[in-house]
Design a protein around this motif. Structure first.
Motif, PDB file in Angstrom:
ATOM      1  N   TRP A  14       0.854  -1.185   0.000  1.00  0.00           N
ATOM      2  CA  TRP A  14       0.000   0.000   0.000  1.00  0.00           C
ATOM      3  C   TRP A  14       0.886   1.230   0.000  1.00  0.00           C
ATOM      4  CZ3 TRP A  14      -5.231   0.424  -0.445  1.00  0.00           C
ATOM      5  CH2 TRP A  14      -5.757   1.707  -0.320  1.00  0.00           C
ATOM      6  N   ASP A  15       0.782   2.018  -1.036  1.00  0.00           N
ATOM      7  CA  ASP A  15       1.567   3.237  -1.133  1.00  0.00           C
ATOM      8  C   ASP A  15       0.647   4.438  -1.044  1.00  0.00           C
ATOM      9  OD1 ASP A  15       3.608   5.039  -1.546  1.00  0.00           O
ATOM     10  OD2 ASP A  15       3.618   4.779  -3.704  1.00  0.00           O
ATOM     11  N   GLN A  16      -0.193   4.582  -2.045  1.00  0.00           N
ATOM     12  CA  GLN A  16      -1.135   5.690  -2.087  1.00  0.00           C
ATOM     13  C   GLN A  16      -2.225   5.329  -3.083  1.00  0.00           C
ATOM     14  OE1 GLN A  16       0.039   9.549  -3.850  1.00  0.00           O
ATOM     15  NE2 GLN A  16      -0.240  10.335  -1.777  1.00  0.00           N
ATOM     16  N   ALA A  17      -3.434   5.726  -2.783  1.00  0.00           N
ATOM     17  CA  ALA A  17      -4.540   5.439  -3.688  1.00  0.00           C
ATOM     18  C   ALA A  17      -5.288   6.721  -3.982  1.00  0.00           C
ATOM     19  CB  ALA A  17      -5.480   4.423  -3.064  1.00  0.00           C
ATOM     20  N   VAL A  18      -5.782   6.831  -5.196  1.00  0.00           N
ATOM     21  CA  VAL A  18      -6.557   7.992  -5.607  1.00  0.00           C
ATOM     22  C   VAL A  18      -7.939   7.521  -6.026  1.00  0.00           C
ATOM     23  CG1 VAL A  18      -6.733   9.909  -7.236  1.00  0.00           C
ATOM     24  CG2 VAL A  18      -4.495   9.210  -6.373  1.00  0.00           C
ATOM     25  N   PHE A  19      -8.956   8.120  -5.438  1.00  0.00           N
ATOM     26  CA  PHE A  19     -10.339   7.856  -5.817  1.00  0.00           C
ATOM     27  C   PHE A  19     -10.778   9.006  -6.702  1.00  0.00           C
ATOM     28  CE2 PHE A  19     -14.746   9.154  -4.797  1.00  0.00           C
ATOM     29  CZ  PHE A  19     -15.421   8.103  -5.387  1.00  0.00           C
ATOM     30  N   ARG A  20     -11.352   8.694  -7.843  1.00  0.00           N
ATOM     31  CA  ARG A  20     -11.901   9.723  -8.719  1.00  0.00           C
ATOM     32  C   ARG A  20     -13.370   9.422  -8.931  1.00  0.00           C
ATOM     33  NH1 ARG A  20     -10.208  12.402 -14.434  1.00  0.00           N
ATOM     34  NH2 ARG A  20     -12.011  13.748 -14.417  1.00  0.00           N
ATOM     35  N   CYS A  21     -14.216  10.383  -8.561  1.00  0.00           N
ATOM     36  CA  CYS A  21     -15.663  10.210  -8.655  1.00  0.00           C
ATOM     37  C   CYS A  21     -16.107  10.287 -10.109  1.00  0.00           C
ATOM     38  CB  CYS A  21     -16.369  11.279  -7.824  1.00  0.00           C
ATOM     39  SG  CYS A  21     -18.172  11.170  -7.917  1.00  0.00           S
ATOM     40  N   GLY A  22     -16.862   9.301 -10.539  1.00  0.00           N
ATOM     41  CA  GLY A  22     -17.381   9.286 -11.891  1.00  0.00           C
ATOM     42  C   GLY A  22     -18.548  10.242 -12.092  1.00  0.00           C
ATOM     43  N   LEU A  23     -19.128  10.751 -10.997  1.00  0.00           N
ATOM     44  CA  LEU A  23     -20.255  11.669 -11.105  1.00  0.00           C
ATOM     45  C   LEU A  23     -19.824  13.127 -11.201  1.00  0.00           C
ATOM     46  CD1 LEU A  23     -22.602  10.039  -8.443  1.00  0.00           C
ATOM     47  CD2 LEU A  23     -22.809   9.911 -10.925  1.00  0.00           C
ATOM     48  N   CYS A  24     -18.859  13.516 -10.378  1.00  0.00           N
ATOM     49  CA  CYS A  24     -18.481  14.934 -10.327  1.00  0.00           C
ATOM     50  C   CYS A  24     -17.012  15.195 -10.648  1.00  0.00           C
ATOM     51  CB  CYS A  24     -18.813  15.530  -8.960  1.00  0.00           C
ATOM     52  SG  CYS A  24     -17.788  14.904  -7.617  1.00  0.00           S
ATOM     53  N   GLY A  25     -16.222  14.130 -10.757  1.00  0.00           N
ATOM     54  CA  GLY A  25     -14.809  14.294 -11.092  1.00  0.00           C
ATOM     55  C   GLY A  25     -13.902  14.611  -9.921  1.00  0.00           C
ATOM     56  N   ALA A  26     -14.452  14.678  -8.719  1.00  0.00           N
ATOM     57  CA  ALA A  26     -13.630  14.968  -7.535  1.00  0.00           C
ATOM     58  C   ALA A  26     -12.561  13.900  -7.375  1.00  0.00           C
ATOM     59  CB  ALA A  26     -14.505  15.027  -6.288  1.00  0.00           C
ATOM     60  N   ARG A  27     -11.401  14.312  -6.885  1.00  0.00           N
ATOM     61  CA  ARG A  27     -10.298  13.371  -6.631  1.00  0.00           C
ATOM     62  C   ARG A  27      -9.958  13.408  -5.153  1.00  0.00           C
ATOM     63  NH1 ARG A  27      -6.371  12.306 -10.969  1.00  0.00           N
ATOM     64  NH2 ARG A  27      -4.901  12.304  -9.252  1.00  0.00           N
ATOM     65  N   ARG A  28      -9.819  12.248  -4.562  1.00  0.00           N
ATOM     66  CA  ARG A  28      -9.436  12.119  -3.160  1.00  0.00           C
ATOM     67  C   ARG A  28      -8.243  11.170  -3.094  1.00  0.00           C
ATOM     68  NH1 ARG A  28     -12.354  15.740  -3.552  1.00  0.00           N
ATOM     69  NH2 ARG A  28     -14.344  16.098  -2.533  1.00  0.00           N
ATOM     70  N   THR A  29      -7.208  11.589  -2.389  1.00  0.00           N
ATOM     71  CA  THR A  29      -5.999  10.779  -2.260  1.00  0.00           C
ATOM     72  C   THR A  29      -5.882  10.289  -0.826  1.00  0.00           C
ATOM     73  OG1 THR A  29      -4.933  12.124  -3.948  1.00  0.00           O
ATOM     74  CG2 THR A  29      -3.497  10.776  -2.577  1.00  0.00           C
ATOM     75  N   ALA A  30      -5.492   9.046  -0.655  1.00  0.00           N
ATOM     76  CA  ALA A  30      -5.357   8.458   0.674  1.00  0.00           C
ATOM     77  C   ALA A  30      -4.031   7.727   0.784  1.00  0.00           C
ATOM     78  CB  ALA A  30      -6.507   7.497   0.933  1.00  0.00           C
ATOM     79  N   SER A  31      -3.482   7.760   1.988  1.00  0.00           N
ATOM     80  CA  SER A  31      -2.203   7.090   2.242  1.00  0.00           C
ATOM     81  C   SER A  31      -2.365   5.713   2.858  1.00  0.00           C
ATOM     82  CB  SER A  31      -1.341   7.955   3.168  1.00  0.00           C
ATOM     83  OG  SER A  31      -1.101   9.196   2.558  1.00  0.00           O
ATOM     84  N   THR A  32      -3.543   5.446   3.420  1.00  0.00           N
ATOM     85  CA  THR A  32      -3.802   4.131   4.008  1.00  0.00           C
ATOM     86  C   THR A  32      -5.124   3.604   3.482  1.00  0.00           C
ATOM     87  OG1 THR A  32      -5.052   4.953   5.909  1.00  0.00           O
ATOM     88  CG2 THR A  32      -2.637   4.803   6.163  1.00  0.00           C
ATOM     89  N   GLU A  33      -5.307   2.322   3.620  1.00  0.00           N
ATOM     90  CA  GLU A  33      -6.550   1.718   3.151  1.00  0.00           C
ATOM     91  C   GLU A  33      -7.744   2.238   3.953  1.00  0.00           C
ATOM     92  OE1 GLU A  33      -8.366  -2.655   2.010  1.00  0.00           O
ATOM     93  OE2 GLU A  33      -6.456  -2.539   3.073  1.00  0.00           O
TER      94      GLU A  33
END
Length: 102
Positions: A14-33
């Protein structure tokens, strides 16, 4: 021997994960699960609430949140007022009929 890093050890794989919303395009980055799961859940819940509101309600909610999130002490005190039992209205005041204890 290589120099030791002062960074804390991370979870293997686990390094880093990026969530990108398919509805609004918002991006959220997380360092842990756990952080990732919380971010995705919060974003999805925000969409669920947002979708239930009309334009006037959205505007009002936005105004309220800006005030409350801008002053944590105010938010805490307001929640305390909401959570306490409503005081008994003075005798003779509208709505001062008999109340049964809950």
């Amino acid at each position: 021997m290589s120099p030791r890093s002062s960074r804390p050890a991370s979870v293997p794989g686990w390094d880093q994960a990026v969530f990108r919303c398919g509805l609004c395009g918002a991006r959220r980055t997380a360092s842990t699960e756990d952080e990732y799961v919380r971010a995705v859940s919060a974003h999805r819940n925000a969409h669920a609430v947002f979708d239930r509101l009309n334009a006037i309600e959205r505007s009002g909610m936005g105004s309220i949140l800006r005030v409350l999130l801008g002053d944590i002490a105010l938010s805490t005190e307001l929640l305390a007022l909401i959570d306490q039992d409503a005081p008994e209205p003075p005798t003779g005041a509208p709505g001062s009929g008999s109340r049964r204890p809950s």
